[in-house]
Design a protein around this motif. Structure first.
Motif, PDB file in Angstrom:
ATOM      1  N   THR A  68       7.433  -4.037  -9.433  1.00 45.05           N
ATOM      2  CA  THR A  68       6.473  -5.146  -9.475  1.00 45.05           C
ATOM      3  C   THR A  68       6.262  -5.796  -8.105  1.00 45.05           C
ATOM      4  OG1 THR A  68       8.260  -6.656 -10.115  1.00 45.05           O
ATOM      5  CG2 THR A  68       6.965  -5.670 -11.892  1.00 45.05           C
ATOM      6  N   ASP A  69       7.010  -5.368  -7.097  1.00 43.34           N
ATOM      7  CA  ASP A  69       6.869  -5.953  -5.759  1.00 43.34           C
ATOM      8  C   ASP A  69       5.712  -5.342  -4.976  1.00 43.34           C
ATOM      9  OD1 ASP A  69       9.064  -7.587  -6.174  1.00 43.34           O
ATOM     10  OD2 ASP A  69      10.473  -6.063  -5.451  1.00 43.34           O
ATOM     11  N   ILE A  70       5.249  -4.196  -5.411  1.00 40.38           N
ATOM     12  CA  ILE A  70       4.192  -3.518  -4.675  1.00 40.38           C
ATOM     13  C   ILE A  70       2.858  -4.244  -4.853  1.00 40.38           C
ATOM     14  CG2 ILE A  70       3.625  -1.943  -6.565  1.00 40.38           C
ATOM     15  CD1 ILE A  70       3.101   0.198  -4.417  1.00 40.38           C
ATOM     16  N   GLU A  71       2.125  -4.380  -3.777  1.00 42.73           N
ATOM     17  CA  GLU A  71       0.794  -4.974  -3.822  1.00 42.73           C
ATOM     18  C   GLU A  71      -0.217  -3.896  -3.455  1.00 42.73           C
ATOM     19  OE1 GLU A  71       0.540  -8.441  -1.414  1.00 42.73           O
ATOM     20  OE2 GLU A  71       2.183  -9.479  -2.436  1.00 42.73           O
ATOM     21  N   SER A  72      -0.925  -3.454  -4.443  1.00 38.74           N
ATOM     22  CA  SER A  72      -1.873  -2.370  -4.218  1.00 38.74           C
ATOM     23  C   SER A  72      -3.030  -2.494  -5.188  1.00 38.74           C
ATOM     24  CB  SER A  72      -1.178  -1.013  -4.401  1.00 38.74           C
ATOM     25  OG  SER A  72      -2.116   0.040  -4.315  1.00 38.74           O
ATOM     26  N   ASN A  73      -4.223  -2.222  -4.688  1.00 39.10           N
ATOM     27  CA  ASN A  73      -5.418  -2.203  -5.527  1.00 39.10           C
ATOM     28  C   ASN A  73      -5.852  -0.779  -5.853  1.00 39.10           C
ATOM     29  OD1 ASN A  73      -5.744  -5.038  -5.599  1.00 39.10           O
ATOM     30  ND2 ASN A  73      -6.672  -4.990  -3.549  1.00 39.10           N
ATOM     31  N   SER A  74      -5.003   0.184  -5.488  1.00 36.84           N
ATOM     32  CA  SER A  74      -5.350   1.574  -5.728  1.00 36.84           C
ATOM     33  C   SER A  74      -4.769   2.020  -7.064  1.00 36.84           C
ATOM     34  CB  SER A  74      -4.821   2.459  -4.595  1.00 36.84           C
ATOM     35  OG  SER A  74      -3.405   2.386  -4.517  1.00 36.84           O
ATOM     36  N   TYR A  75      -5.293   3.130  -7.557  1.00 40.28           N
ATOM     37  CA  TYR A  75      -4.833   3.713  -8.816  1.00 40.28           C
ATOM     38  C   TYR A  75      -3.399   4.224  -8.638  1.00 40.28           C
ATOM     39  CZ  TYR A  75      -4.832   6.885 -12.828  1.00 40.28           C
ATOM     40  OH  TYR A  75      -4.521   7.530 -13.987  1.00 40.28           O
ATOM     41  N   PRO A  76      -2.517   4.017  -9.612  1.00 39.28           N
ATOM     42  CA  PRO A  76      -2.743   3.442 -10.946  1.00 39.28           C
ATOM     43  C   PRO A  76      -2.478   1.942 -11.047  1.00 39.28           C
ATOM     44  CG  PRO A  76      -0.563   4.399 -10.871  1.00 39.28           C
ATOM     45  CD  PRO A  76      -1.164   4.627  -9.514  1.00 39.28           C
ATOM     46  N   PHE A  77      -2.171   1.293  -9.904  1.00 39.85           N
ATOM     47  CA  PHE A  77      -1.788  -0.120  -9.954  1.00 39.85           C
ATOM     48  C   PHE A  77      -2.966  -1.052 -10.186  1.00 39.85           C
ATOM     49  CE2 PHE A  77       1.315   2.125  -7.328  1.00 39.85           C
ATOM     50  CZ  PHE A  77       2.464   1.849  -8.050  1.00 39.85           C
TER      51      PHE A  77
END
Length: 232
Positions: free
Chosen positions: A37-46
């Motif tokens: 849950t620490d990752i910040e990403s607007n890419s798939y699959p997040f």
């Protein structure tokens, strides 16, 4: 125990009848899916709400059924599990080399699966099934062609040499024929699907089925339910 999961659906909202279903069978082999849950990403699959809002997914059940509208993330979760566990894929692409898995493979380190013992099993998408049937028939045809070539090219050689050269190709044909009750080409899509599934059922295996009901008539869907019930 059977558990239903509704990805990205508040429980106080009624479910549309326009839904699809994905299955996971014998999930007592694995406990949970944990997402970084620490990752910040607007890419798939997040960028999918079901992934962005989820930290842990309980999978400690014999059968888990994901239910939801098309595009809500059911298939994505199944693909993450299949890639992470390196399950055998029922497709001509056995090693997840298709471009459609590129983004999931790049993100897979952000997912963790807890299990008592890493399970063996299969990832089976209904859309891959026709490709798989053609793959088997192609393998058999190529084996027959090789046998015919050996018969012609080894005419001046000993029967023993001819037998050694032909043996792998006869084994390919035998393995395919003995694995299933009859040729998938001779059956309807639904019958061949059930025949395939029955031949692959083994104790303590994990089976991930994506939209397993799609090629089946109502009668064959009930047959599939019986097979799943007997398996667990």
């Amino acid at each position: 125990m059977l558990k239903f999961i509704y990805p990205a659906m508040p429980m106080n909202i009624s479910i549309s009848v326009n839904i699809s279903i994905s299955w996971m069978i014998r999930l007592t082999l694995i406990k949970k899916l944990i997402i970084n849950t620490d990752i910040e990403s607007n890419s798939y699959p997040f960028n999918l709400p079901v992934i962005a809002k989820l930290s842990t997914l309980d999978l400690n059940h014999d059968v888990v059924i994901f239910v939801g509208n098309n595009g809500c993330g059911k298939s994505t979760i199944l693909e993450i599990l299949a890639v992470k566990l390196k399950l055998s894929r029922i497709s001509e692409d056995l090693a997840y080399q298709d471009s459609e898995f590129k983004e999931i493979k790049e993100a897979i380190s952000n997912f963790k699966i807890e299990y008592l013992k890493k399970p063996n099993g299969f990832f089976f998408r209904s859309e891959d099934f026709i490709t798989y049937i053609r793959f088997l028939e192609k393998a058999k045809n190529e084996a027959y062609q090789e046998i015919a070539r050996i018969e012609k090219e080894y005419q001046s050689k000993s029967p023993y040499a001819k037998s050694l050269a032909s043996m792998p190709h006869y084994r390919t044909i035998s393995d395919i024929d003995n694995l299933y009750q009859k040729s998938f080409i001779e059956e309807s899509h639904g019958e061949s699907y059930l025949d395939f599934f029955k031949s692959r059922l083994k104790p303590n295996y994990l089976y991930i089925l994506d939209e397993a009901e799609m090629p089946l008539s109502i009668e064959n869907q009930l047959t599939l339910l019986i097979l799943i019930n007997e398996a667990v």
